[in-house]
Design a protein around this motif. Structure first.
Motif, PDB file in Angstrom:
ATOM      1  N   ILE A 192       0.838  -1.205   0.000  1.00 60.47           N
ATOM      2  CA  ILE A 192       0.000   0.000   0.000  1.00 60.47           C
ATOM      3  C   ILE A 192       0.869   1.250   0.000  1.00 60.47           C
ATOM      4  N   LEU A 193       1.935   1.221   0.798  1.00 57.07           N
ATOM      5  CA  LEU A 193       2.862   2.358   0.855  1.00 57.07           C
ATOM      6  C   LEU A 193       3.516   2.600  -0.494  1.00 57.07           C
ATOM      7  N   TRP A 194       3.962   1.502  -1.124  1.00 58.12           N
ATOM      8  CA  TRP A 194       4.600   1.613  -2.436  1.00 58.12           C
ATOM      9  C   TRP A 194       3.642   2.172  -3.480  1.00 58.12           C
ATOM     10  N   ALA A 195       2.360   1.766  -3.423  1.00 56.49           N
ATOM     11  CA  ALA A 195       1.375   2.243  -4.396  1.00 56.49           C
ATOM     12  C   ALA A 195       0.937   3.679  -4.107  1.00 56.49           C
ATOM     13  N   SER A 196       0.970   4.083  -2.842  1.00 57.92           N
ATOM     14  CA  SER A 196       0.466   5.408  -2.469  1.00 57.92           C
ATOM     15  C   SER A 196       1.504   6.509  -2.623  1.00 57.92           C
ATOM     16  N   TRP A 197       2.778   6.157  -2.526  1.00 51.72           N
ATOM     17  CA  TRP A 197       3.812   7.175  -2.544  1.00 51.72           C
ATOM     18  C   TRP A 197       3.810   8.034  -3.820  1.00 51.72           C
ATOM     19  N   PRO A 198       3.757   7.449  -5.034  1.00 54.91           N
ATOM     20  CA  PRO A 198       3.747   8.288  -6.250  1.00 54.91           C
ATOM     21  C   PRO A 198       2.561   9.257  -6.287  1.00 54.91           C
ATOM     22  N   ASN A 199       1.396   8.809  -5.850  1.00 53.13           N
ATOM     23  CA  ASN A 199       0.229   9.692  -5.851  1.00 53.13           C
ATOM     24  C   ASN A 199       0.389  10.832  -4.852  1.00 53.13           C
ATOM     25  N   THR A 200       1.078  10.557  -3.743  1.00 51.63           N
ATOM     26  CA  THR A 200       1.321  11.608  -2.760  1.00 51.63           C
ATOM     27  C   THR A 200       2.265  12.661  -3.326  1.00 51.63           C
ATOM     28  N   ILE A 201       3.314  12.225  -4.005  1.00 56.98           N
ATOM     29  CA  ILE A 201       4.245  13.162  -4.632  1.00 56.98           C
ATOM     30  C   ILE A 201       3.532  13.983  -5.705  1.00 56.98           C
ATOM     31  N   LYS A 202       2.697  13.307  -6.479  1.00 61.02           N
ATOM     32  CA  LYS A 202       1.956  14.005  -7.532  1.00 61.02           C
ATOM     33  C   LYS A 202       1.012  15.047  -6.938  1.00 61.02           C
ATOM     34  N   ALA A 203       0.339  14.701  -5.835  1.00 61.55           N
ATOM     35  CA  ALA A 203      -0.566  15.650  -5.187  1.00 61.55           C
ATOM     36  C   ALA A 203       0.188  16.872  -4.692  1.00 61.55           C
TER      37      ALA A 203
END
Length: 206
Positions: free
Chosen positions: A145-156
């Motif tokens: 979940i962390l691996w999948a969420s990190w790119p979206n957090t950076i993008k946000a």
């Protein structure tokens, strides 16, 4: 008083009911933090997890107040609070990730505890192994979940992403995505810590 059920001295029925009650008993830690001197890692993780959980609990209370006010305003004054549905929908996910680490540290994750108890009564080592595997699988899930969420957090962060209707109601998505990342990171560490302590010795400290 005769309620139609056999009581003490009734033999097999009473023994079966008692065994079933023992099997479905929910086993959980008290949630008390270990002393820093004896378990500095556990103390630090437990403190962070409890802080996150407290924030999540306060958030639940505030969200309930907001929803009640929205219902009252909508039904009695024809003046709903804009954005309540959007905030509530995002808040549910954020609250889960705020409180999941405390659940791990306190041994309160949902599982078939009656099976572990049966195995533990026959082989404590096998029960400890299953507990450790359960926590390691949990760590793997949180890592994914962390691996999948990190790119979206950076993008946000880079694009100032928001949700809602522009010109009516908007709110940044970054805080909610950051909570997911932080909650997963702490839960991942909590799973690894608990797995290590379970495998080393019940009640061990580090």
């Amino acid at each position: 008083m005769n309620d139609g059920l056999p009581h003490d001295g009734a033999g097999p029925f009473h023994d079966t009911v008692r065994a079933m009650a023992e099997d479905i008993e929910i086993r959980a830690d008290t949630g008390t933090l270990p002393a820093f001197a004896t378990a500095p890692i556990g103390f630090a993780l437990g403190s962070v997890a409890n802080l996150f959980s407290a924030i999540g609990t306060i958030w639940i209370g505030l969200m309930m107040v907001m929803i009640v006010l929205d219902v009252i305003g909508r039904n009695f004054f024809n003046a709903p609070i804009t954005g309540v549905a959007e905030i509530a929908g995002r808040s549910v996910v954020a609250i889960v990730f705020l409180q999941i680490a405390a659940a791990v540290m306190q041994g309160r994750l949902t599982r078939a505890d009656f099976l572990i108890r049966r195995i533990g009564s026959a082989s404590p080592g096998a029960a400890r192994l299953l507990d450790s595997l359960f926590l390691l699988v949990g760590a793997l899930v949180f890592a994914l979940i962390l691996w999948a969420s990190w790119p979206n957090t950076i993008k946000a962060f880079e694009t100032s992403e928001f949700f809602g209707v522009q010109g009516v109601f908007t709110i940044p998505t970054l805080p909610f995505r950051a909570i997911t990342v932080l909650g997963c990171a702490v839960a991942l560490l909590a799973c690894l810590y608990r797995a290590a302590m379970t495998w080393r010795a019940p009640g061990g400290a580090a």
